[in-house]
Write a protein that holds these residues in place. Structure first.
Motif, short mmCIF file in Angstrom:
data_model
loop_
_atom_site.label_atom_id
_atom_site.label_comp_id
_atom_site.label_asym_id
_atom_site.label_seq_id
_atom_site.Cartn_x
_atom_site.Cartn_y
_atom_site.Cartn_z
N ILE A 1 0.84 -1.20 0.00
CA ILE A 1 0.00 0.00 0.00
C ILE A 1 0.88 1.25 0.00
O ILE A 1 0.61 2.22 -0.72
CB ILE A 1 -0.97 -0.02 1.20
CG1 ILE A 1 -2.01 -1.14 0.99
CG2 ILE A 1 -1.66 1.31 1.37
CD1 ILE A 1 -2.87 -1.42 2.20
N GLN A 31 2.36 1.72 -3.47
CA GLN A 31 1.37 2.21 -4.42
C GLN A 31 1.01 3.67 -4.14
O GLN A 31 0.77 4.44 -5.07
CB GLN A 31 0.11 1.33 -4.38
CG GLN A 31 0.34 -0.08 -4.85
CD GLN A 31 0.90 -0.15 -6.26
OE1 GLN A 31 0.41 0.50 -7.17
NE2 GLN A 31 1.95 -0.94 -6.44
N LYS A 32 0.99 4.04 -2.86
CA LYS A 32 0.71 5.42 -2.49
C LYS A 32 1.82 6.34 -3.00
O LYS A 32 1.56 7.45 -3.45
CB LYS A 32 0.57 5.53 -0.97
CG LYS A 32 -0.02 6.82 -0.49
CD LYS A 32 -0.25 6.74 1.01
CE LYS A 32 -1.08 7.90 1.48
NZ LYS A 32 -1.32 7.84 2.93
N LYS A 38 -1.11 5.99 -6.58
CA LYS A 38 -2.29 5.14 -6.75
C LYS A 38 -2.95 4.92 -5.40
O LYS A 38 -2.30 4.82 -4.37
CB LYS A 38 -1.91 3.80 -7.35
CG LYS A 38 -1.33 3.91 -8.75
CD LYS A 38 -0.99 2.54 -9.28
CE LYS A 38 -0.37 2.65 -10.66
NZ LYS A 38 0.00 1.34 -11.19
N THR A 39 -4.27 4.85 -5.42
CA THR A 39 -5.02 4.56 -4.20
C THR A 39 -5.38 3.08 -4.18
O THR A 39 -5.95 2.57 -5.12
CB THR A 39 -6.31 5.39 -4.13
OG1 THR A 39 -5.96 6.77 -4.24
CG2 THR A 39 -7.04 5.16 -2.84
N VAL A 40 -5.03 2.41 -3.11
CA VAL A 40 -5.30 0.99 -2.97
C VAL A 40 -6.21 0.79 -1.77
O VAL A 40 -5.93 1.27 -0.68
CB VAL A 40 -4.00 0.19 -2.76
CG1 VAL A 40 -4.30 -1.28 -2.55
CG2 VAL A 40 -3.07 0.39 -3.93
N THR A 41 -7.33 0.11 -1.99
CA THR A 41 -8.20 -0.25 -0.88
C THR A 41 -8.07 -1.75 -0.65
O THR A 41 -8.34 -2.54 -1.55
CB THR A 41 -9.68 0.08 -1.20
OG1 THR A 41 -9.93 -0.15 -2.57
CG2 THR A 41 -10.03 1.49 -0.84
N PRO A 42 -7.63 -2.16 0.53
CA PRO A 42 -7.45 -3.58 0.81
C PRO A 42 -8.78 -4.33 0.78
O PRO A 42 -9.79 -3.82 1.26
CB PRO A 42 -6.83 -3.63 2.20
CG PRO A 42 -6.59 -2.23 2.61
CD PRO A 42 -7.24 -1.33 1.64
N GLN A 43 -8.76 -5.51 0.22
CA GLN A 43 -9.94 -6.36 0.17
C GLN A 43 -9.86 -7.35 1.32
O GLN A 43 -8.82 -7.94 1.56
CB GLN A 43 -10.00 -7.12 -1.16
CG GLN A 43 -10.06 -6.22 -2.36
CD GLN A 43 -11.39 -5.51 -2.48
OE1 GLN A 43 -12.43 -6.11 -2.25
NE2 GLN A 43 -11.35 -4.24 -2.81
#
Length: 104
Positions: free
Chosen positions: A68, A71-72, A76-81
């Motif tokens: 994360i 990617q930040k 990029k914005t990453v939302t954990p699943q």
């Protein structure tokens, strides 16, 4: 013809193995000392498994946090699943706030 011979040979092997196992004597009963040692070993194995599971969870969290952050840094914005077996982290309770009432 060869299939029939193979089936007969397999049946003979299975029958001989079954007969040999049936002739074996039963295992001796465990005494109290052996039972206590087995229970202690089971408890140690459970503790080791729990420690390994916790270490695995910490490692997964470190990898996810690093990914994360990378990617930040790229913008990029990453939302954990959350996986099907994942437990969401408990939100910290605010001072003076009441716990939500349970629905029945």
């Amino acid at each position: 013809m060869t299939t029939l011979r193979a089936l007969i040979a397999a049946a003979l092997v299975v029958a001989t193995f079954g007969w040999a196992v049936a002739k074996l004597p039963p295992p001796p009963p465990l005494d109290d000392k052996a039972k206590a040692a087995a229970e202690e070993k089971k408890a140690k194995d459970a503790a080791t498994a729990d420690a390994a599971k916790a270490a695995q969870a910490r490692a997964e969290d470190r990898v996810a946090a690093r990914y994360i952050a990378e990617q930040k840094a790229k913008g990029k914005t990453v939302t954990p699943q959350m996986g099907p077996n994942s437990q969401p982290a408990a939100a910290p309770a605010k001072a003076g706030a009441k716990a939500p009432a349970k629905k029945q």
